[in-house]
Design an enzyme around this catalytic site. Structure first.
Site, PDB file in Angstrom:
ATOM      1  N   SER A   1      23.316 -37.740  74.048  1.00 31.49           N
ATOM      2  CA  SER A   1      24.347 -37.187  73.035  1.00 31.49           C
ATOM      3  C   SER A   1      23.492 -35.832  72.754  1.00 31.49           C
ATOM      4  CB  SER A   1      24.830 -37.237  72.134  1.00 31.49           C
ATOM      5  OG  SER A   1      26.189 -36.268  71.335  1.00 31.49           O
ATOM      6  N   ALA A   2      24.014 -34.273  73.386  1.00 30.37           N
ATOM      7  CA  ALA A   2      22.763 -33.472  73.200  1.00 30.37           C
ATOM      8  C   ALA A   2      22.270 -33.368  71.651  1.00 30.37           C
ATOM      9  CB  ALA A   2      23.063 -32.306  74.950  1.00 30.37           C
ATOM     10  N   HIS A   3      23.507 -33.232  70.551  1.00 27.22           N
ATOM     11  CA  HIS A   3      23.544 -32.145  69.867  1.00 27.22           C
ATOM     12  C   HIS A   3      22.111 -33.505  68.619  1.00 27.22           C
ATOM     13  CE1 HIS A   3      26.316 -34.618  66.878  1.00 27.22           C
ATOM     14  NE2 HIS A   3      26.285 -35.114  68.348  1.00 27.22           N
TER      15      HIS A   3
ATOM     16  N   CYS B   1      30.968 -39.571  59.283  1.00 28.24           N
ATOM     17  CA  CYS B   1      32.134 -39.706  59.189  1.00 28.24           C
ATOM     18  C   CYS B   1      32.218 -40.743  57.916  1.00 28.24           C
ATOM     19  CB  CYS B   1      32.090 -40.804  60.264  1.00 28.24           C
ATOM     20  SG  CYS B   1      31.546 -41.064  61.852  1.00 28.24           S
TER      21      CYS B   1
ATOM     22  N   THR C   1      35.794 -28.495  85.047  1.00 25.76           N
ATOM     23  CA  THR C   1      35.182 -27.744  85.618  1.00 25.76           C
ATOM     24  C   THR C   1      33.854 -28.424  84.966  1.00 25.76           C
ATOM     25  OG1 THR C   1      37.178 -26.247  86.234  1.00 25.76           O
ATOM     26  CG2 THR C   1      34.618 -25.495  86.381  1.00 25.76           C
TER      27      THR C   1
ATOM     28  N   ASN D   1      22.296 -44.842  63.278  1.00 24.54           N
ATOM     29  CA  ASN D   1      22.634 -44.077  62.505  1.00 24.54           C
ATOM     30  C   ASN D   1      22.328 -44.262  61.845  1.00 24.54           C
ATOM     31  OD1 ASN D   1      25.126 -45.177  63.679  1.00 24.54           O
ATOM     32  ND2 ASN D   1      26.247 -43.534  62.323  1.00 24.54           N
TER      33      ASN D   1
ATOM     34  N   GLY E   1      28.855 -37.896  73.196  1.00 23.18           N
ATOM     35  CA  GLY E   1      28.210 -39.632  73.100  1.00 23.18           C
ATOM     36  C   GLY E   1      30.097 -40.425  72.557  1.00 23.18           C
ATOM     37  N   THR E   2      30.454 -39.692  71.939  1.00 24.40           N
ATOM     38  CA  THR E   2      31.697 -40.172  71.383  1.00 24.40           C
ATOM     39  C   THR E   2      32.447 -40.772  73.354  1.00 24.40           C
ATOM     40  OG1 THR E   2      31.660 -39.224  70.153  1.00 24.40           O
ATOM     41  CG2 THR E   2      34.149 -40.185  70.192  1.00 24.40           C
TER      42      THR E   2
END
Ligand code: PLP
Length: 373
Positions: free
Chosen positions: A197-199, A322, A235, A149, A71-72
């Protein structure tokens, strides 16, 4: 470890067991997807498959999906597009954006760009008239998060994007908390950029994507090789990419039932707190992100509550990951104008689909023990 009750799913989610297995198996196929030999074409095929799965999940086309480190990076990529604009120099964000939007905006501000902030009301919503009035002839883009969030507020992104387009500006949404948790259709929303974002949806960390609507010009944040149609060099991490796609697909397959379950946990927890006569302000609402509870408790300290619950093997948060480092009332809670007697006692409980009713009751019981003795 297994005794822990994890209630901080907005910070990150546990990786899905099938996804983990897929990820581990794919780690053996180490070949560089850009090479022409056959093991590489298998890796390339997995990346393309993942791109198609993700595109289908949000009603996009595969060529509109660009893989990033999360996401960042997706948010930074969008904000730094401003640097391509030499005449029009203004960007609009809300007061409750994530720091991965706020901080690149602070950086471009130092370079002479104008960052205009829109307030939210006491429930975290943007007024669409304020949005209209903030746009001027100098505005290039607005970046408004889909779901917050910390407090879970879901903005009317479809409406805001439509206003943006009527006024001739671009629209980005940070949908990191929404993707995998809400039904999302980029065609219906008509946004130009969307970050994920996947996590946050039971996938691995260090991988995400940026949706860029076909026909929208943008520049890379990271330059180098020709990967991702020359738009994001480096990559590709095929195992993470493929694992992300499966995680998203799996979450969406059970979306309705998990939303219902999470709403039940939300209601149960709040009901229990009220039963215990705990004096709190509800910053979240049960029509926000499913399972995300944010409350400010009178005469308490969020940080202390977090540590005392941790001693009981329950993990919660005081706000965003954060802000728990900064250890102060977060910018989001400040934006809501929560009374000072309550604001320092802010905690976020973000239930995940694996959490049970017993766990929702347990955290309410433990809070009651701490607060009412
Ligand atoms: N945007 C929002 C709304 C978030 O909640 C987060 C993560 O906390 C991010 C962006 C950053 O995502 P990542 O951790 O993948 O860089």
């Amino acid at each position: 470890m297994s005794e822990n009750i994890y209630l901080d799913n907005a910070a990150t989610t546990p990786i899905d067991t099938d996804v983990k297995e897929i990820l581990i198996n794919l780690l053996d196929v180490f070949h560089n997807p850009s090479q022409p030999y056959s093991p590489s074409s298998f890796v390339k095929k997995k990346i393309n498959e993942a791109r198609k799965i993700i595109a289908d999940c949000i009603n996009a086309s595969p060529e509109e999906i660009f893989f990033t480190s999360g996401g960042t990076e997706s948010n930074n990529t969008v904000i730094y597009q401003m640097l391509n604009h030499k005449k029009k120099k203004s960007i609009i964000i809300s007061d409750i954006e994530h720091h991965s939007v706020i901080n690149p905006c602070k950086f471009i501000k130092k370079m002479g760009y104008i960052v205009k902030n829109i307030n939210v009301n006491s429930k975290g919503y943007i007024d669409s008239n304020d949005f209209i009035n903030t746009i001027d002839e100098n505005t290039v883009i607005a970046s408004i998060m889909y779901a917050n969030n910390e407090i879970g507020t879901i903005q009317n992104i479809k409406k805001l994007a439509s206003i943006a387009h009527e006024k001739g500006i671009l629209f980005h949404t940070d949908a990191v908390q929404a993707v995998g948790h809400l039904h999302l259709d980029v065609k219906e929303l008509d946004v130009d950029f969307l970050s994920a974002s996947a996590h946050k949806f039971n996938g691995p960390k260090g991988i995400g994507f940026l949706y860029v609507k076909k026909g929208i010009n943008f520049s890379p944040l990271i330059y180098g090789g020709a990967q991702e149609l020359n738009m994001r060099a480096g990559t590709e991490n095929a195992p993470l990419i493929y694992a992300m796609a499966i995680a998203l697909k799996k979450n969406l397959e059970i979306l309705n039932s998990s939303q219902q379950h999470l709403n039940e946990l939300y209601d149960l927890f709040i009901k229990k707190l009220k039963l215990y006569k705990i004096d709190f302000v509800e910053n979240s609402t049960n029509d926000g992100l499913p399972g995300l509870v944010n409350i400010s408790i009178n005469n308490q300290n969020g940080e202390t509550l977090l540590h005392r619950l941790d001693l009981k093997k329950i993990q919660i948060s005081t706000g965003s990951a954060c802000d728990s480092v900064n250890n102060q009332v977060s910018h989001v809670i400040k934006a809501l104008n929560v009374d000072k007697r309550y604001s320092e006692g802010t905690i976020r409980i973000s239930f995940g689909k694996e959490n049970t009713k017993e766990e929702a009751i347990k955290i309410a019981d433990e809070l009651n023990n701490i607060i009412n003795g």
